[in-house]
Design an enzyme around this catalytic site. Structure first.
Site, short mmCIF file in Angstrom:
data_model
loop_
_atom_site.label_atom_id
_atom_site.label_comp_id
_atom_site.label_asym_id
_atom_site.label_seq_id
_atom_site.Cartn_x
_atom_site.Cartn_y
_atom_site.Cartn_z
N MET A 54 -12.20 16.98 -39.43
CA MET A 54 -12.38 17.77 -38.19
C MET A 54 -13.43 18.84 -38.42
SD MET A 54 -8.42 18.33 -37.10
CE MET A 54 -7.16 17.07 -37.39
N SER A 63 -1.13 10.11 -43.15
CA SER A 63 -2.26 11.04 -43.01
C SER A 63 -2.11 12.16 -44.02
CB SER A 63 -2.29 11.63 -41.60
OG SER A 63 -3.17 12.75 -41.60
N ASP A 70 -2.27 6.72 -33.59
CA ASP A 70 -2.32 7.96 -34.38
C ASP A 70 -1.82 9.14 -33.54
OD1 ASP A 70 -2.97 10.03 -36.09
OD2 ASP A 70 -5.14 9.66 -36.05
N MET A 104 -13.20 13.23 -36.52
CA MET A 104 -13.08 13.99 -35.27
C MET A 104 -14.18 15.04 -35.28
SD MET A 104 -8.96 14.14 -35.39
CE MET A 104 -9.01 13.65 -37.12
N ASP A 115 -8.18 12.66 -42.18
CA ASP A 115 -8.55 13.27 -40.90
C ASP A 115 -9.62 14.33 -41.10
OD1 ASP A 115 -6.92 12.04 -38.83
OD2 ASP A 115 -5.19 12.87 -39.91
N HIS A 126 -10.93 8.97 -40.37
CA HIS A 126 -10.96 9.23 -38.92
C HIS A 126 -11.82 10.48 -38.70
CE1 HIS A 126 -8.33 10.64 -35.24
NE2 HIS A 126 -9.55 10.31 -34.87
N HIS A 128 -4.83 7.62 -44.65
CA HIS A 128 -5.60 8.10 -43.49
C HIS A 128 -6.14 9.50 -43.76
CE1 HIS A 128 -6.48 7.96 -39.14
NE2 HIS A 128 -6.08 9.22 -39.08
N MET A 163 -5.50 7.29 -29.84
CA MET A 163 -4.92 8.62 -30.10
C MET A 163 -3.75 8.83 -29.15
SD MET A 163 -6.41 9.89 -32.65
CE MET A 163 -5.41 11.37 -32.60
#
Ligand code: DX5
Ligand code: ZN
Length: 224
Positions: free
Chosen positions: A38, A9, A177, A69, A36, A67, A34, A138
């Protein structure tokens, strides 16, 4: 069984040298990168968006695993397709019409992933499993890198592995993850995971990226 993928990540990478951090991880054998994303609403943190995903795409040779979020991820599916995401994963808790969102992702040529927060039961996947390419479990509450693995996640991974096998969906990737380290990786792989995300276990000041990826690979290979 095919080789378990390692997905570093970039949340824990040094953004002043992101391209180098990505290339080092890939040179060490990491298959996926990966990313992330957010939004400060779905999770209590704000990170990066399509611009940085596109930069990761330019630096990486392999798979870009995004991913999301974020609330209402359906609003950004096209932007991440444009950025070059190969896999786009959304939270079942964040989108009202999950089946439609998954279809949108596939129509734009990406692999579609769905993910569950730690307190969301595996059964929430029952209807969507035939339509996805990846399930992400998760194993921490999403929002931050460097948290501890929630021990009950292992049984959840095993339960989802059974659901996939019972339905003849063994080609669906099962990714985990949060809190993945050389100490936790083995049990997760034994439970049926096919891909492991690792942020702080790959990018830290204790060892090089190459050493850290090698330790994870050794733990994966030693899994019973
Ligand atoms: C958590 C993110 C993870 C995180 C993993 O919200 O989705 O991908 O960066 O970090 P570690 O491996 O440090 O738990
Ligand atoms: Zn993640």
């Amino acid at each position: 069984m095919s080789r378990v993928k390692i997905a570093p990540s970039i949340l824990s990478a040094d953004f002043t040298r992101l391209g180098d951090d990505i290339r080092e991880a890939e040179a060490a054998g990491a298959e996926w990168i990966h990313v992330d994303v957010m939004d400060g609403h779905f999770v209590p943190n704000i990170t990066i968006g399509p611009l940085v995903a596109a930069a990761a795409r330019r630096a990486a040779r392999g798979v870009i695993d995004v991913h999301l979020m974020i609330e209402q991820p359906e609003r950004y599916v096209a932007a991440f397709a444009e950025a070059g995401a190969d896999i786009l994963t959304v939270h079942v808790e964040a989108t009202r019409h999950l089946h439609r969102t998954v279809q949108q992702i596939r129509e734009l040529g990406m692999r579609a992933g769905v993910t569950l927060n730690p307190a969301t039961p595996a059964v929430a996947l029952a209807e969507i499993l035939p339509y996805v390419d990846l399930v992400l479990v998760m194993s921490v509450n999403p929002g931050f890198g460097g948290q501890s693995y929630i021990p009950t996640s292992t049984a959840k991974v095993a339960a989802i592995r059974r659901m996939l096998d019972e339905r003849g969906l063994s080609e669906v990737e099962l990714e985990v993850d949060g809190g993945i380290t050389p100490e936790t990786a083995g049990a997760v792989v034994s439970a049926g995971a096919t891909a492991l995300v690792a942020g702080s276990a790959v990018y830290n000041t204790r060892a090089t990226v190459a050493e850290n990826v090698a330790r994870l690979r050794a733990a994966i290979d030693a899994a019973p």
